[in-house]
Write a protein that holds these residues in place. Structure first.
Motif, short mmCIF file in Angstrom:
data_model
loop_
_atom_site.label_atom_id
_atom_site.label_comp_id
_atom_site.label_asym_id
_atom_site.label_seq_id
_atom_site.Cartn_x
_atom_site.Cartn_y
_atom_site.Cartn_z
N LYS A 100 0.78 -1.22 -0.14
CA LYS A 100 -0.03 -0.01 -0.13
C LYS A 100 0.94 1.17 -0.06
O LYS A 100 1.77 1.26 0.83
N THR A 101 0.66 2.10 -1.11
CA THR A 101 1.41 3.18 -1.42
C THR A 101 1.47 4.25 0.12
O THR A 101 2.44 4.41 0.67
N SER A 102 0.30 4.19 0.51
CA SER A 102 0.11 5.05 1.78
C SER A 102 1.00 4.66 3.13
O SER A 102 1.62 5.45 3.70
N ASP A 103 0.99 3.34 3.03
CA ASP A 103 1.74 2.63 4.21
C ASP A 103 3.06 3.01 4.14
O ASP A 103 3.90 3.26 5.08
N ALA A 106 3.67 6.64 4.83
CA ALA A 106 3.73 7.12 6.24
C ALA A 106 4.94 6.44 7.07
O ALA A 106 5.52 7.04 7.88
N LEU A 180 2.45 13.65 -4.70
CA LEU A 180 2.90 12.33 -4.41
C LEU A 180 3.23 11.45 -5.62
O LEU A 180 4.31 11.09 -5.58
#
Ligand SMILES: [Zn+2]
Ligand SMILES: [Zn+2]
Length: 204
Positions: A100-103, A106, A180
């Motif tokens: 997951k890109t967001s993980d 983060a 992003l």
């Protein structure tokens, strides 16, 4: 008739045996999975020939042959769709489904000294080899020497996500930190990068 069924029976057993051997490797490797699916398909084919042969021998219904062929074609098409889908993802170099890109963003941004992550690209050449590139905006108050961030980012991504190949651009300022993902049309359409109305130019 019975000869054909006999040969189909032997080939069914052989295919199932090879498929069983390949099954362990099939979960990880796309090539082995392709071979595995091929064996399973051949096994279905042989089974179809046997069923059709038996059915025709017992009932004289010759319609059974094309009917069973049709069912097999449908089954095989459905079975190979995930493989096709995954191969397509790799050809298009899209982000692997288990990441997951967001993980990832983060996680990197949690490291001390990291202000912001942008222009992130994740892709795989094959399922086990994931590549990542991104820009990392460094807070020079926390980390005066930005090269010191390289090692922590590498080891974190390697241990947490299994990404061992990365290319980082460590920077203290960047004009395009808000994006992003850079707009890939800049990369594919060379002429558009000269268009002055674009919000920013990408600098690969
Ligand atoms: Zn940047
Ligand atoms: Zn980019």
């Amino acid at each position: 008739g019975f000869w054909v069924m006999g040969i189909a029976g032997i080939s069914l057993i052989a295919n199932l045996a090879v498929a069983l051997l390949l099954r362990r490797g099939a979960e990880e490797d796309l090539n082995i999975r392709g071979a595995f699916l091929h064996m399973v398909m051949d096994a279905w084919m042989s089974l179809g020939v046997i069923i059709a042969g038996l059915g025709i021998a017992l009932t004289d219904l010759t319609i059974l042959d094309p009917l069973i062929s049709l069912i097999l074609v449908i089954l095989i098409t459905r079975g190979s769709w995930p493989l096709f889908r995954e191969s397509l993802d790799i050809l298009l170099e899209s982000t692997p489904p288990h990441l997951k890109t967001s993980d990832i963003v983060a996680t990197i941004e949690c490291l001390p000294g990291v202000k912001k992550v942008h222009d992130l690209h994740i892709w795989s050449v094959e399922p086990r080899i994931v590549m990542l590139t991104c820009h990392v905006l460094v807070d020079t108050h926390t980390v005066p020497d930005k090269d010191q961030l390289l090692q922590p980012i590498q080891s974190t991504l390697s241990s947490k996500f299994g990404i061992h190949h990365l290319t980082l651009q460590l920077e203290t300022k960047c004009p395009e930190t808000e994006d992003l993902h850079c707009n890939l049309s800049y990369l594919t359409n060379g002429s558009s990068t000269k268009d002055p109305i674009l919000p920013h130019l990408h600098h690969h």
